[in-house]
Motif scaffolding. Structure first.
Motif, short mmCIF file in Angstrom:
data_model
loop_
_atom_site.label_atom_id
_atom_site.label_comp_id
_atom_site.label_asym_id
_atom_site.label_seq_id
_atom_site.Cartn_x
_atom_site.Cartn_y
_atom_site.Cartn_z
N THR A 219 36.82 45.69 41.31
CA THR A 219 37.63 46.68 40.61
C THR A 219 38.89 46.05 40.04
OG1 THR A 219 36.77 48.48 41.97
CG2 THR A 219 38.86 48.88 40.85
N GLY A 220 39.52 45.19 40.82
CA GLY A 220 40.70 44.47 40.34
C GLY A 220 40.39 43.60 39.14
N GLN A 221 39.21 42.99 39.14
CA GLN A 221 38.79 42.18 37.99
C GLN A 221 38.66 43.05 36.74
OE1 GLN A 221 37.77 38.69 37.63
NE2 GLN A 221 39.12 38.57 39.39
N HIS B 133 40.19 45.96 36.18
CA HIS B 133 41.53 46.41 35.78
C HIS B 133 42.29 45.28 35.07
CE1 HIS B 133 41.89 50.08 38.67
NE2 HIS B 133 40.79 50.10 37.94
N GLY B 134 42.18 44.07 35.57
CA GLY B 134 42.81 42.93 34.91
C GLY B 134 42.24 42.70 33.53
N PRO C 78 36.73 46.23 46.07
CA PRO C 78 38.12 46.17 45.63
C PRO C 78 38.41 44.96 44.72
CG PRO C 78 38.04 46.74 47.94
CD PRO C 78 36.63 46.38 47.54
#
Length: 146
Positions: free
Chosen positions: A35-37, A39-40, A32
């Motif tokens: 994935t956030g990295q 998306h950012g 997670p």
């Protein structure tokens, strides 16, 4: 990475419909967070490719030095994202992990810009410098339409 865009010929506004990609970060330790990295990084790439640019007056003073005047991507500017991982262990890491934070922000701006230019090519627009703002796109369309 691959991106699907729609460019409104009347306004120059670009909408990103979809972004898909595969990233090789070696061994993923925290899915997670990684994935956030990504998306950012995609959000940062959208800003770089379509919005963020300093504007200066004739004396070199910035005209958009505050967040009131400097356009940055917001959540509504982010497209639907499909993403996957490729696992190739890093030979120099004891756990096989690689960095993830900068990957999308480095790789995606060119992909976004090329998608916009692909959409504009049938109109005769062949080159634009980033950021591909609505005004810049609209002016390019008007120039080739003459």
């Amino acid at each position: 990475y691959a991106v699907e865009v729609v460019v409104d010929q009347e306004t120059g506004v670009t909408v990103l419909d979809r972004f898909v990609g595969v990233t090789d970060v070696g061994q993923v330790i925290n899915g997670p967070a990684a994935t956030g990295q990504v998306h950012g990084g995609v959000g940062q790439a959208i800003g770089e490719a379509l919005m963020e640019g300093m504007i200066f007056d004739d004396d070199g003073q910035p005209l958009n030095a505050s967040f009131m005047d400097y356009q940055m991507p917001r959540a509504a500017d982010l497209p639907m994202m499909g993403h996957g991982w490729v696992h190739t262990d890093a030979p120099t890491s004891l756990i096989g992990a690689k960095g993830v934070g900068e990957l999308a922000s480095i790789g995606a701006p060119g992909i976004i810009a090329n998608a916009v230019l692909d959409a504009l090519r049938p109109l005769g627009v062949e080159h634009l410098d980033m950021p591909l703002t609505p005004l810049k796109i609209w002016q390019a369309i008007q120039t080739v339409a003459r």
